[in-house]
Each structure stands twice: as C-alpha cells, then as structure tokens.
Design a protein around this motif. Structure first.
Motif, PDB file in Angstrom:
ATOM      1  N   ASP A 128       0.831  -1.208   0.000  1.00 44.01           N
ATOM      2  CA  ASP A 128       0.000   0.000   0.000  1.00 44.01           C
ATOM      3  C   ASP A 128       0.863   1.254   0.000  1.00 44.01           C
ATOM      4  OD1 ASP A 128      -2.633   1.438   0.421  1.00 44.01           O
ATOM      5  OD2 ASP A 128      -1.575   2.019   2.256  1.00 44.01           O
ATOM      6  N   GLY A 129       1.873   1.280   0.840  1.00 41.31           N
ATOM      7  CA  GLY A 129       2.834   2.372   0.857  1.00 41.31           C
ATOM      8  C   GLY A 129       2.377   3.654   1.513  1.00 41.31           C
ATOM      9  N   SER A 130       1.128   3.723   1.981  1.00 43.89           N
ATOM     10  CA  SER A 130       0.626   4.978   2.538  1.00 43.89           C
ATOM     11  C   SER A 130       1.303   5.337   3.858  1.00 43.89           C
ATOM     12  CB  SER A 130      -0.891   4.892   2.730  1.00 43.89           C
ATOM     13  OG  SER A 130      -1.233   3.816   3.580  1.00 43.89           O
ATOM     14  N   ILE A 131       1.604   4.338   4.669  1.00 42.13           N
ATOM     15  CA  ILE A 131       2.272   4.615   5.946  1.00 42.13           C
ATOM     16  C   ILE A 131       3.666   5.180   5.697  1.00 42.13           C
ATOM     17  CG2 ILE A 131       3.155   3.601   8.080  1.00 42.13           C
ATOM     18  CD1 ILE A 131       0.951   1.538   7.931  1.00 42.13           C
ATOM     19  N   ALA A 132       4.394   4.549   4.793  1.00 38.16           N
ATOM     20  CA  ALA A 132       5.733   5.030   4.470  1.00 38.16           C
ATOM     21  C   ALA A 132       5.681   6.437   3.887  1.00 38.16           C
ATOM     22  CB  ALA A 132       6.403   4.079   3.491  1.00 38.16           C
ATOM     23  N   ALA A 133       4.684   6.708   3.053  1.00 39.00           N
ATOM     24  CA  ALA A 133       4.551   8.037   2.452  1.00 39.00           C
ATOM     25  C   ALA A 133       4.285   9.094   3.522  1.00 39.00           C
ATOM     26  CB  ALA A 133       3.435   8.029   1.419  1.00 39.00           C
ATOM     27  N   ALA A 134       3.406   8.761   4.481  1.00 36.60           N
ATOM     28  CA  ALA A 134       3.090   9.713   5.549  1.00 36.60           C
ATOM     29  C   ALA A 134       4.314   9.989   6.418  1.00 36.60           C
ATOM     30  CB  ALA A 134       1.945   9.172   6.395  1.00 36.60           C
ATOM     31  N   VAL A 135       5.005   8.920   6.802  1.00 36.26           N
ATOM     32  CA  VAL A 135       6.198   9.095   7.635  1.00 36.26           C
ATOM     33  C   VAL A 135       7.276   9.851   6.856  1.00 36.26           C
ATOM     34  CG1 VAL A 135       8.085   7.888   8.814  1.00 36.26           C
ATOM     35  CG2 VAL A 135       5.737   7.063   9.035  1.00 36.26           C
ATOM     36  N   GLY A 136       7.384   9.547   5.562  1.00 40.76           N
ATOM     37  CA  GLY A 136       8.367  10.231   4.735  1.00 40.76           C
ATOM     38  C   GLY A 136       8.074  11.716   4.586  1.00 40.76           C
ATOM     39  N   THR A 137       6.847  12.136   4.822  1.00 35.90           N
ATOM     40  CA  THR A 137       6.497  13.557   4.785  1.00 35.90           C
ATOM     41  C   THR A 137       6.672  14.201   6.148  1.00 35.90           C
ATOM     42  OG1 THR A 137       4.880  13.144   3.019  1.00 35.90           O
ATOM     43  CG2 THR A 137       4.667  15.203   4.248  1.00 35.90           C
ATOM     44  N   ILE A 138       6.286  13.491   7.201  1.00 36.24           N
ATOM     45  CA  ILE A 138       6.346  14.048   8.552  1.00 36.24           C
ATOM     46  C   ILE A 138       7.781  14.140   9.062  1.00 36.24           C
ATOM     47  CG2 ILE A 138       5.681  13.623  10.957  1.00 36.24           C
ATOM     48  CD1 ILE A 138       3.131  12.311   9.876  1.00 36.24           C
ATOM     49  N   ALA A 139       8.610  13.129   8.748  1.00 34.00           N
ATOM     50  CA  ALA A 139       9.971  13.069   9.291  1.00 34.00           C
ATOM     51  C   ALA A 139      10.804  14.311   8.965  1.00 34.00           C
ATOM     52  CB  ALA A 139      10.674  11.798   8.820  1.00 34.00           C
ATOM     53  N   PRO A 140      10.919  14.714   7.684  1.00 32.11           N
ATOM     54  CA  PRO A 140      11.718  15.911   7.410  1.00 32.11           C
ATOM     55  C   PRO A 140      11.116  17.174   8.012  1.00 32.11           C
ATOM     56  CG  PRO A 140      10.594  15.163   5.422  1.00 32.11           C
ATOM     57  CD  PRO A 140      10.412  14.095   6.445  1.00 32.11           C
ATOM     58  N   ALA A 141       9.770  17.239   8.057  1.00 30.71           N
ATOM     59  CA  ALA A 141       9.137  18.397   8.675  1.00 30.71           C
ATOM     60  C   ALA A 141       9.533  18.485  10.144  1.00 30.71           C
ATOM     61  CB  ALA A 141       7.617  18.304   8.539  1.00 30.71           C
ATOM     62  N   GLY A 142       9.569  17.339  10.820  1.00 30.10           N
ATOM     63  CA  GLY A 142       9.958  17.317  12.228  1.00 30.10           C
ATOM     64  C   GLY A 142      11.420  17.681  12.419  1.00 30.10           C
ATOM     65  N   VAL A 143      12.277  17.156  11.557  1.00 29.40           N
ATOM     66  CA  VAL A 143      13.708  17.469  11.654  1.00 29.40           C
ATOM     67  C   VAL A 143      13.930  18.966  11.469  1.00 29.40           C
ATOM     68  CG1 VAL A 143      15.940  17.183  10.510  1.00 29.40           C
ATOM     69  CG2 VAL A 143      14.492  15.182  10.940  1.00 29.40           C
ATOM     70  N   PHE A 144      13.299  19.555  10.459  1.00 28.69           N
ATOM     71  CA  PHE A 144      13.463  20.986  10.217  1.00 28.69           C
ATOM     72  C   PHE A 144      12.854  21.820  11.350  1.00 28.69           C
ATOM     73  CE2 PHE A 144      14.777  19.772   6.044  1.00 28.69           C
ATOM     74  CZ  PHE A 144      15.441  20.862   5.504  1.00 28.69           C
ATOM     75  N   LEU A 145      11.715  21.355  11.909  1.00 22.73           N
ATOM     76  CA  LEU A 145      11.085  22.104  12.997  1.00 22.73           C
ATOM     77  C   LEU A 145      12.010  22.168  14.208  1.00 22.73           C
ATOM     78  CD1 LEU A 145       8.645  23.511  14.260  1.00 22.73           C
ATOM     79  CD2 LEU A 145       7.766  21.247  14.904  1.00 22.73           C
ATOM     80  N   VAL A 146      12.563  21.036  14.600  1.00 22.29           N
ATOM     81  CA  VAL A 146      13.471  21.008  15.755  1.00 22.29           C
ATOM     82  C   VAL A 146      14.693  21.887  15.496  1.00 22.29           C
ATOM     83  CG1 VAL A 146      15.007  19.531  17.113  1.00 22.29           C
ATOM     84  CG2 VAL A 146      12.703  18.735  16.533  1.00 22.29           C
ATOM     85  N   LEU A 147      15.242  21.793  14.299  1.00 23.40           N
ATOM     86  CA  LEU A 147      16.445  22.551  13.983  1.00 23.40           C
ATOM     87  C   LEU A 147      16.183  24.052  13.960  1.00 23.40           C
ATOM     88  CD1 LEU A 147      19.417  22.179  13.184  1.00 23.40           C
ATOM     89  CD2 LEU A 147      18.692  22.154  10.798  1.00 23.40           C
ATOM     90  N   ILE A 148      15.082  24.463  13.335  1.00 27.51           N
ATOM     91  CA  ILE A 148      14.792  25.893  13.226  1.00 27.51           C
ATOM     92  C   ILE A 148      14.399  26.474  14.581  1.00 27.51           C
ATOM     93  CG2 ILE A 148      13.189  27.575  12.222  1.00 27.51           C
ATOM     94  CD1 ILE A 148      13.205  25.910   9.669  1.00 27.51           C
ATOM     95  N   LEU A 149      13.613  25.740  15.370  1.00 28.34           N
ATOM     96  CA  LEU A 149      13.233  26.246  16.695  1.00 28.34           C
ATOM     97  C   LEU A 149      14.445  26.364  17.611  1.00 28.34           C
ATOM     98  CD1 LEU A 149       9.843  24.434  17.489  1.00 28.34           C
ATOM     99  CD2 LEU A 149      10.208  26.812  16.817  1.00 28.34           C
ATOM    100  N   SER A 150      15.398  25.474  17.472  1.00 27.39           N
ATOM    101  CA  SER A 150      16.556  25.485  18.373  1.00 27.39           C
ATOM    102  C   SER A 150      17.661  26.429  17.919  1.00 27.39           C
ATOM    103  CB  SER A 150      17.119  24.070  18.527  1.00 27.39           C
ATOM    104  OG  SER A 150      17.517  23.546  17.265  1.00 27.39           O
ATOM    105  N   THR A 151      17.807  26.605  16.591  1.00 23.44           N
ATOM    106  CA  THR A 151      18.903  27.439  16.088  1.00 23.44           C
ATOM    107  C   THR A 151      18.440  28.642  15.281  1.00 23.44           C
ATOM    108  OG1 THR A 151      19.156  26.241  13.979  1.00 23.44           O
ATOM    109  CG2 THR A 151      20.301  25.336  15.909  1.00 23.44           C
ATOM    110  N   GLY A 152      17.196  28.623  14.820  1.00 24.98           N
ATOM    111  CA  GLY A 152      16.716  29.686  13.955  1.00 24.98           C
ATOM    112  C   GLY A 152      17.150  29.520  12.509  1.00 24.98           C
ATOM    113  N   ARG A 153      17.782  28.405  12.178  1.00 22.99           N
ATOM    114  CA  ARG A 153      18.340  28.206  10.838  1.00 22.99           C
ATOM    115  C   ARG A 153      17.956  26.832  10.311  1.00 22.99           C
ATOM    116  NH1 ARG A 153      24.517  28.910  11.900  1.00 22.99           N
ATOM    117  NH2 ARG A 153      24.691  29.243   9.655  1.00 22.99           N
ATOM    118  N   SER A 154      17.744  26.762   9.007  1.00 21.31           N
ATOM    119  CA  SER A 154      17.476  25.486   8.360  1.00 21.31           C
ATOM    120  C   SER A 154      18.797  24.836   7.969  1.00 21.31           C
ATOM    121  CB  SER A 154      16.611  25.695   7.120  1.00 21.31           C
ATOM    122  OG  SER A 154      17.354  26.383   6.113  1.00 21.31           O
ATOM    123  N   ILE A 155      18.717  23.631   7.419  1.00 13.85           N
ATOM    124  CA  ILE A 155      19.929  22.943   6.977  1.00 13.85           C
ATOM    125  C   ILE A 155      20.639  23.752   5.889  1.00 13.85           C
ATOM    126  CG2 ILE A 155      20.774  20.888   5.772  1.00 13.85           C
ATOM    127  CD1 ILE A 155      18.585  19.294   7.229  1.00 13.85           C
ATOM    128  N   GLY A 156      19.860  24.305   4.965  1.00  7.14           N
ATOM    129  CA  GLY A 156      20.453  25.125   3.913  1.00  7.14           C
ATOM    130  C   GLY A 156      21.104  26.385   4.455  1.00  7.14           C
TER     131      GLY A 156
END
Length: 357
Positions: free
Chosen positions: A243-271
């Motif tokens: 089905d792949g829907s679970i993987a697709a959802a996690v694949g969308t949420i995971a980077p959003a979470g990584v960027f949220l933690v990084l930006i809230l803690s440092t004010g900067r994105s990976i770029g």
C-alpha cells in the motif's frame, strides 16, 4: 565504440548521483574552509567523482558471464613494458598504430587526471601523486587478479606489473602538469578570509533553498525506506508494504519534524547552516518568529503534501511562490522572512538581536 560510450555513461551517472548525495556537506565544508562555493572548484570535484568511477567501469566492466570466462594468468615481468616499446618502434609503419604501444599510452593517460586532482584539489605534490597512482593501480590490478575478490573463480583480466608502472607514471605526469594552475587555486587548506562576512545574495539564498530541498528529499526517502523495511521484516505486514501509505506519511512528517526542531533550536534550516546564513531582527518573539519561518518553508510544504488531492496543487503553488519571492524580496529572504518579519544576514556577522534593516 558502443561499449565505451555505455561505460562512460555509467561512470557519469554514478558520479553525478554520488555528487548529489554529497552536495549539502560539500557546500557546508566549502563555506567554512573557503568562505564561498566556487563554480570552478565544484566542477573539478564533480569531475574527480566521475573520474573515480570511470577508472572502475573501464577496468572491470563489463562483467562477464561466470560460465563463459577464460581464466588468465599474471604478467610479473617489469621489462615487458620495455620490450613492447622496442617492438612497436622496430615494426614497420607508424609505431603509434601498434596495439601494444597504444595500450601503454592509454595506461599513462588514464592516470594523468589522478595526479592533476592530487595537486589541485588536495594540494599535494609528486610523492603523494606517485603513492596515490601506485595504490589505486595496485587496487585495480589486485581486484582483477582475485576475480573481483572471489566473485569469479579466477582472474578474467591480466594482472600486469607493466600497468602498475605506466599508471603510476601517468599520475606523476598529471601532478606535474597541474603546476600550470596558479598556487592560489590549488589545495584544500582553509582560506584566511573564510570567517569574514560576505554579501547575502539571491544566488546564495537559492543555494540554501537547494540544500534544503535535497535534505528534505534524503530525510524523507530514508524515513520511508526505514518504515517499509520495518513493516516487511518486523511487523511482516505485506499488505501495508504494498500500500505504501504509511511510508509516504512518515516520509512527509519526518523531514518536517527534523526541520522544525532545527529551526526552533537554532533559527536556521539545513540550507542556512550550509551557506552560513541567519534570519534575525524580528519584532516578534523569537520562538514565534522561528515557527513562522518554518511554516513558510518546509513546514507548510509538508502540511500540504499530507493533504493530497487539491493540496498537491497548493504545494506546487507554494513552491512557485517561494521561487518568485526569492527574486522579489530583499536579499531573497522569501516567504519565510516575510512571515517571520526577519531579514537575512551572513551568519558570520556579529549578531544584533534588536537591529532592523
């Protein structure tokens, strides 16, 4: 000729793919060691990657069918090179038309780029080029001698001491040729002015966006693959895997979470971190400004991607808006800067929290 073109295409494809994977850390290292990302040096590193894979494709491929290989021995007489040259010049006609001499010339030319890269990219001299040429050639020849390290029952290409000699000579020649490159353009040492602030340009901001996009893709891809493997081998839910829907959802949420933690803690994105940029100066409370900064970029894109349907169109429009605002806002601060009421500055500039543009 067709096989040679195919091998070249394979080397280019693999080299570019590896270059894309390594691009974000390469940008980060370049900005910290040299203060910027130079187009010429970037292309040289890409050429070095392609060259590395070309060495393997041209010396090992195409891999033969195990049932049809013809076992060969090893040529361990170093004087065979001298005899090949003597025979080529003793034969009637143009010696450069003699296959044995052409093979020697090709072996030298094949390792000339290695010596060039050793001096220009690594900043090393003849001795290092000699060691690198001999080491890489020995690795290739040993791989052939062992039948690709046991994949085949015997060697299907000759181990040739003459190849070791001519390959090493090629690396030395390439290192010598590289002396024509100005000293200021050679080496990997950090530049004295690497820590000095530089102007914030739209090109630099665009590079940060590209790094963010690549980081988003790789985090998303990695998370999706991890979920699929977990469902397949731990949960053993084949239907969910297909089905792949679970993987697709996690694949969308995971980077959003990584960027949220990084930006809230440092004010900067990976770029931003990669190209040494910083958002600052908002009249809003810092946590709220950072949250809006995230929502105006990866956060908003991820939220829309989760919706599907018409939201896919909205996410495409958000990307278009981000590109347009890159060229229409001051220093390319874009939608994240507008929403968070922040401006862009070089991260190496001393921070002034209350300063406004």
């Amino acid at each position: 000729m067709g096989d040679q073109v195919l091998l070249a295409f394979i080397a280019i494809a693999i080299g570019v793919a590896v270059g894309v994977v390594l691009f974000v850390p390469f940008v980060a290292v370049s900005y910290r060691r040299r203060g910027r990302l130079g187009l010429g040096r970037t292309l040289l590193w890409l050429a070095a990657l392609i060259y590395f894979w070309a060495i393997w494709t041209y010396t090992l491929l195409p891999l033969p069918d195990p049932d049809t290989i013809r076992c060969v021995g090893a040529i361990t007489d170093p004087m065979s090179v001298v005899r090949d040259v003597q025979k080529a010049f003793a034969a009637p006609g143009n010696p450069l038309r003699q296959p044995a001499l052409l093979q020697l010339v090709f072996n030298v030319l094949l390792f000339v780029p290695l010596g060039f890269f050793v001096r220009v990219l690594a900043g090393r001299g003849i001795l290092v080029a000699l060691a690198a040429g001999f080491g890489l050639s020995l690795l290739v020849e040993t791989t052939q001698l062992t039948g690709v390290w046991g994949v085949y029952p015997c060697a299907y290409r000759f181990f040739d001491v003459g190849d070791l000699m001519t390959n090493t000579l090629g690396a030395v020649v390439g290192c010598t040729i590289a002396l024509v490159v100005p000293p200021s353009m050679r080496g990997s040492e950090a530049k004295p002015d690497a820590d000095l602030p530089r102007p914030v340009t739209r090109g630099r901001r665009a590079l940060a966006m590209l790094c963010d996009g690549l980081a988003y893709f790789f985090v998303s891809f990695g998370a999706g693959v991890a979920v699929q493997l977990w469902l397949e081998y731990v949960v053993r839910d084949r239907e969910a895997v297909l089905d792949g829907s679970i993987a697709a959802a996690v694949g969308t949420i995971a980077p959003a979470g990584v960027f949220l933690v990084l930006i809230l803690s440092t004010g900067r994105s990976i770029g931003d971190i990669a190209v040494q940029l910083r958002y600052s100066g908002s009249r809003l409370p810092a946590p709220f400004a950072r949250l809006l900064r995230w929502a105006g970029g990866i956060g908003g894109l991820s939220a829309l991607a989760l919706g599907g349907g018409l939201f896919d169109l909205a996410s495409s429009l958000l990307i278009l808006v981000a590109i347009v605002m890159l060229f229409t806002t001051r220093a390319g601060r874009g939608l994240p800067g507008v929403l968070s009421d922040q401006h862009l500055a070089d991260a190496r500039t001393p921070a002034r929290p209350h300063a406004r543009p």
